[in-house]
Motif scaffolding. Sequence first.
Motif, PDB file in Angstrom:
ATOM      1  N   UNK A  53     -10.699   3.928   5.555  1.00  0.00           N
ATOM      2  CA  UNK A  53      -9.695   3.348   6.453  1.00  0.00           C
ATOM      3  C   UNK A  53      -8.841   2.279   5.773  1.00  0.00           C
ATOM      4  N   UNK A  54      -9.296   1.734   4.654  1.00  0.00           N
ATOM      5  CA  UNK A  54      -8.501   0.733   3.945  1.00  0.00           C
ATOM      6  C   UNK A  54      -7.266   1.349   3.294  1.00  0.00           C
ATOM      7  N   UNK A  55      -7.204   2.685   3.236  1.00  0.00           N
ATOM      8  CA  UNK A  55      -6.038   3.369   2.697  1.00  0.00           C
ATOM      9  C   UNK A  55      -5.087   3.841   3.799  1.00  0.00           C
ATOM     10  N   UNK A  56      -5.449   3.644   5.051  1.00  0.00           N
ATOM     11  CA  UNK A  56      -4.599   4.107   6.151  1.00  0.00           C
ATOM     12  C   UNK A  56      -3.366   3.230   6.302  1.00  0.00           C
ATOM     13  N   UNK A  57      -2.236   3.853   6.609  1.00  0.00           N
ATOM     14  CA  UNK A  57      -1.015   3.169   7.055  1.00  0.00           C
ATOM     15  C   UNK A  57      -0.559   2.087   6.078  1.00  0.00           C
ATOM     16  N   UNK A  58      -0.615   2.388   4.789  1.00  0.00           N
ATOM     17  CA  UNK A  58      -0.180   1.427   3.780  1.00  0.00           C
ATOM     18  C   UNK A  58       1.342   1.397   3.679  1.00  0.00           C
ATOM     19  N   UNK A  59       1.851   0.262   3.230  1.00  0.00           N
ATOM     20  CA  UNK A  59       3.263   0.155   2.927  1.00  0.00           C
ATOM     21  C   UNK A  59       4.117  -0.316   4.083  1.00  0.00           C
ATOM     22  N   UNK A  60       5.438  -0.200   3.903  1.00  0.00           N
ATOM     23  CA  UNK A  60       6.384  -0.745   4.871  1.00  0.00           C
ATOM     24  C   UNK A  60       6.628   0.179   6.058  1.00  0.00           C
ATOM     25  N   UNK A  61       6.431   1.464   5.875  1.00  0.00           N
ATOM     26  CA  UNK A  61       6.730   2.413   6.940  1.00  0.00           C
ATOM     27  C   UNK A  61       8.138   2.960   6.875  1.00  0.00           C
ATOM     28  N   UNK A  62       9.002   2.385   6.018  1.00  0.00           N
ATOM     29  CA  UNK A  62      10.345   2.942   5.866  1.00  0.00           C
ATOM     30  C   UNK A  62      10.720   3.113   4.395  1.00  0.00           C
ATOM     31  N   UNK A  63       9.757   2.960   3.497  1.00  0.00           N
ATOM     32  CA  UNK A  63      10.026   3.223   2.088  1.00  0.00           C
ATOM     33  C   UNK A  63       9.488   4.611   1.739  1.00  0.00           C
ATOM     34  N   UNK A  64       9.599   4.977   0.466  1.00  0.00           N
ATOM     35  CA  UNK A  64       9.239   6.344   0.080  1.00  0.00           C
ATOM     36  C   UNK A  64       7.811   6.454  -0.421  1.00  0.00           C
TER      37      UNK A  64
END
Length: 296
Positions: free
Chosen positions: A227-238
């Motif tokens: 779960x620590x890898x879920x939903x990483x990043x900004x959500x609008x980058x590539x």
Amino acid sequence: MDSLKFGFSKIGTIIVAVSAAICMVSCYGCETYLGPQPKPHEYKSYTASVMTMTWASVHARENNDIIVELNYNWEGMGLPIMSGKCFDECIGRFGDTSYVGYWDHDDMFRAYPCFNGGYPNMIEIKSDKDWDAEHPAGSLLNDLFDYYALSAYPFVKAGYEPYVPSGDDDVIYDPIWQYYYEDRYYDMSGSGGYDEKFDEVKEYYGYEYNPLERYPVVKPFGDVEESDYYMLGTGISDGAMFILRPRTGPEIEKWHNIKVRVAVTGVQFVNQGDFVLDFRDEAEKSGNQAAARHGR
């Protein structure tokens, strides 16, 4: 909040012209069809769409931080997955099923935030030299590193409550997050380098990025869970990124040729990074360079 002191809201933007046609895309082996463009409707998940992984890269910084980037490709994949079995499986895995929102655009898809549907299921860090007595050459070094990431998953788990820093020394102010703010990312804080494309995302795709919807995740790499890898990043980058930072330097050899192997669920490849971690101090480096110049 002083732009979160380090320009925390600097992010990458990718603008996608989403077609109205019916399109088939694939989510780690599961196919789904996107139907006609949606009319105004309520939606139950913070996640608007998911993408499959197309490649991953591993490299090191001068300070010996290991950067792992997980990327997807809008052009290669066509449309993101916004509905159907695969989308439902992803938001179910994230626990992202009780968000309260309303989509009032009747002529386009709700595309953001978009997250990776895949995640690493194997990462191995090894060296060609002895690190210490317990980690000889060729042994697994994962337990010697710490994991740093920004994730919307804790935001979801907290009932969609934004992150609240505990004080001036909060981990969110660690300069390590500046790794998210390279030239290919935009400064959305308004403090300089503001990119008007973000206004397009906000206006046309109904998504206004809030950096406090990303919680810092910092823990020993050996304790990292799926779960620590879920939903990483900004959500609008590539793509998304996390950082593996050595907790201490090696006790024996100071110059290490490192191999990092990364496998991602649902993607039939293993990416490998090959690079050097150099823990010598500046005097040692200068001495070796001087010796090399004199042929010693």
